[in-house]
Design an enzyme around this catalytic site. Sequence first.
Site, PDB file in Angstrom:
ATOM      1  CD  GLU A  46      -1.592  15.019 -29.928  1.00  0.00           C
ATOM      2  OE1 GLU A  46      -1.129  15.133 -28.776  1.00  0.00           O
ATOM      3  OE2 GLU A  46      -2.702  15.423 -30.256  1.00  0.00           O
ATOM      4  CE  LYS A  65       1.929  11.992 -21.598  1.00  0.00           C
ATOM      5  NZ  LYS A  65       1.415  13.243 -21.058  1.00  0.00           N
TER       6      LYS A  65
HETATM    7  P1  NAD Z   1      -2.816  22.195 -10.639  1.00  0.00           P
HETATM    8  O1  NAD Z   1      -1.455  22.343 -11.140  1.00  0.00           O
HETATM    9  O2  NAD Z   1      -3.710  23.390 -10.675  1.00  0.00           O
HETATM   10  O3  NAD Z   1      -2.763  21.606  -9.160  1.00  0.00           O
HETATM   11  C1  NAD Z   1      -3.963  21.380  -8.483  1.00  0.00           C
HETATM   12  C2  NAD Z   1      -4.002  22.060  -7.113  1.00  0.00           C
HETATM   13  O4  NAD Z   1      -3.264  21.276  -6.184  1.00  0.00           O
HETATM   14  C3  NAD Z   1      -3.371  23.437  -7.091  1.00  0.00           C
HETATM   15  O5  NAD Z   1      -4.110  24.260  -6.232  1.00  0.00           O
HETATM   16  C4  NAD Z   1      -2.000  23.163  -6.508  1.00  0.00           C
HETATM   17  O6  NAD Z   1      -1.420  24.284  -5.915  1.00  0.00           O
HETATM   18  C5  NAD Z   1      -2.317  22.103  -5.507  1.00  0.00           C
HETATM   19  N1  NAD Z   1      -1.237  21.213  -5.112  1.00  0.00           N
HETATM   20  C6  NAD Z   1      -0.239  20.740  -5.888  1.00  0.00           C
HETATM   21  N2  NAD Z   1       0.471  19.830  -5.228  1.00  0.00           N
HETATM   22  C7  NAD Z   1      -0.068  19.741  -3.996  1.00  0.00           C
HETATM   23  C8  NAD Z   1       0.219  18.943  -2.863  1.00  0.00           C
HETATM   24  N3  NAD Z   1       1.148  17.998  -2.883  1.00  0.00           N
HETATM   25  N4  NAD Z   1      -0.514  19.130  -1.749  1.00  0.00           N
HETATM   26  C9  NAD Z   1      -1.519  20.032  -1.730  1.00  0.00           C
HETATM   27  N5  NAD Z   1      -1.867  20.787  -2.789  1.00  0.00           N
HETATM   28  C10 NAD Z   1      -1.145  20.631  -3.914  1.00  0.00           C
HETATM   29  O7  NAD Z   1      -3.615  21.053 -11.450  1.00  0.00           O
HETATM   30  P2  NAD Z   1      -3.186  19.625 -11.981  1.00  0.00           P
HETATM   31  O8  NAD Z   1      -4.430  18.835 -11.931  1.00  0.00           O
HETATM   32  O9  NAD Z   1      -1.982  19.117 -11.328  1.00  0.00           O
HETATM   33  O10 NAD Z   1      -2.797  19.911 -13.501  1.00  0.00           O
HETATM   34  C11 NAD Z   1      -3.755  20.400 -14.417  1.00  0.00           C
HETATM   35  C12 NAD Z   1      -3.009  21.098 -15.527  1.00  0.00           C
HETATM   36  O11 NAD Z   1      -2.194  20.151 -16.212  1.00  0.00           O
HETATM   37  C13 NAD Z   1      -3.921  21.686 -16.579  1.00  0.00           C
HETATM   38  O12 NAD Z   1      -3.481  22.981 -16.907  1.00  0.00           O
HETATM   39  C14 NAD Z   1      -3.769  20.761 -17.761  1.00  0.00           C
HETATM   40  O13 NAD Z   1      -3.973  21.402 -18.990  1.00  0.00           O
HETATM   41  C15 NAD Z   1      -2.368  20.300 -17.605  1.00  0.00           C
HETATM   42  N6  NAD Z   1      -2.081  19.023 -18.245  1.00  0.00           N
HETATM   43  C16 NAD Z   1      -0.995  18.955 -19.041  1.00  0.00           C
HETATM   44  C17 NAD Z   1      -0.645  17.765 -19.633  1.00  0.00           C
HETATM   45  C18 NAD Z   1       0.610  17.668 -20.455  1.00  0.00           C
HETATM   46  O14 NAD Z   1       0.821  16.647 -21.118  1.00  0.00           O
HETATM   47  N7  NAD Z   1       1.481  18.663 -20.412  1.00  0.00           N
HETATM   48  C19 NAD Z   1      -1.429  16.615 -19.412  1.00  0.00           C
HETATM   49  C20 NAD Z   1      -2.541  16.723 -18.584  1.00  0.00           C
HETATM   50  C21 NAD Z   1      -2.852  17.928 -17.996  1.00  0.00           C
HETATM   51  N1  GLY Z   2      -1.929  14.548 -22.009  1.00  0.00           N
HETATM   52  C1  GLY Z   2      -1.869  14.222 -23.388  1.00  0.00           C
HETATM   53  C2  GLY Z   2      -0.494  14.116 -23.928  1.00  0.00           C
HETATM   54  O1  GLY Z   2       0.470  14.261 -23.232  1.00  0.00           O
HETATM   55  O2  GLY Z   2      -0.322  13.910 -25.103  1.00  0.00           O
END
Ligand code: NAD
Ligand code: GLY
Length: 372
Positions: A242, A232
Amino acid sequence: MSPQFPTHAVSIDLQDRSYSIAIGAHLIGNPDTFAGLPKASAALVVTNTTVAPLYASALQNALAPHYPAVHSVVLPDGEEFKTWQTLNLIFDALLEHHCDRKTVLFALGGGVVGDMTGFAAASYMRGVPFVQVPTTLLAQVDSSVGGKTGINHPLGKNMVGAFYQPRRVVCDLSSLQTLPAREVSAGLAEIIKYGPIADMAFLDWLEGHLGALRTHDLSALAHAVRRSCEIKAHVVAQDEREGGLRAILNFGHTFGHAIEAGLGYGHWLHGEAVGCGMVMAAHLSQRLGLVDADFVTRLTCLIQAAGLPTLGPVLDAQDNAGRYLELMRVDKKAEGGDIRFVLIDGPGKACVRGAPDALVRQVIDACCSAPA
Ligand code: NAD
Ligand code: GLY
């Protein structure tokens, strides 16, 4: 888990916005982890109701030697809370604590907390420093790196936001020990994506280490997080905002975002939607003659073995493919209403291009579960 487990650093080269990604064990509670960050009279830890009881006091204690005041704000947990209203809770906390423009924000949690904290940091007083402390596998391998921040809109995923780089990313592998199995699988989706778009040797490695990753093996996690961050960082360093290349990191996301928005945020996890979206994008690549059936089968098997869905949900019983197409036209890659897909152009290489609606309809019909 050994406290001696080595910490690796991956650099992301963005001129004056360069930073490092620390990957190791027991990092959150160690004050040394946070040495050398911008000086300020206050820090604000942004976290959520699930992560706060697990890691917030360790982080606050580790920050205490560095900042005279360490405040915190605890957000509601869930993708459905990635909204203006929740974002405003961060601004409320900053203003209530009289935080000035040097205040450093710390995002402690998954991608939802990270994306919102980054957006708050980009906009509070027109920009304050922030640090990503990702605690999900997905956030460690993807969302905490690269500076995409933002919130959802009911009509489209991540539609409001800013590019804004963190000052540091701290991936504490120990924090993954408390992550539920479903969330580990969701993180694996974003790890698997790096294989077909950039590194087939990594895909080979993943096929041999999926079991270890799913059972939280520290060495396997360290390698997967490190290689994902390297890929990445390499892509983002070439195309931070992008203009072109970075779009390949969205393999599986065009179909995936349609699933998330179509079902309502929070029903399928982001990683689950991306996993299934990669299967659909691979099928589309095959129908366009870019990859063969063996490649599609191989990728589908890996996604399934990671515990992810490989059949899409039906979003509309009358015209399912039409509903997917409608949702995908809101994708940020769309140009003038034409959907552009990230496709696999031979193993280990991605391209971004359009496809005839009729072909996309065939893929959706073939890749969605039959209506109940
Ligand atoms: P999330 O932030 O909802 O976390 C998932 C779950 O795990 C939540 O319930 C959280 O409270 C819990 N959690 C977090 N850490 C924990 C731990 N250590 N132990 C137990 N529970 C824990 O979801 P995610 O999958 O981390 O992130 C998804 C989000 O990221 C989406 O909104 C997506 O659009 C975004 N995203 C952004 C980018 C970017 O480049 N900015 C890239 C990919 C995804
Ligand atoms: N997750 C896609 C990006 O960061 O560009």
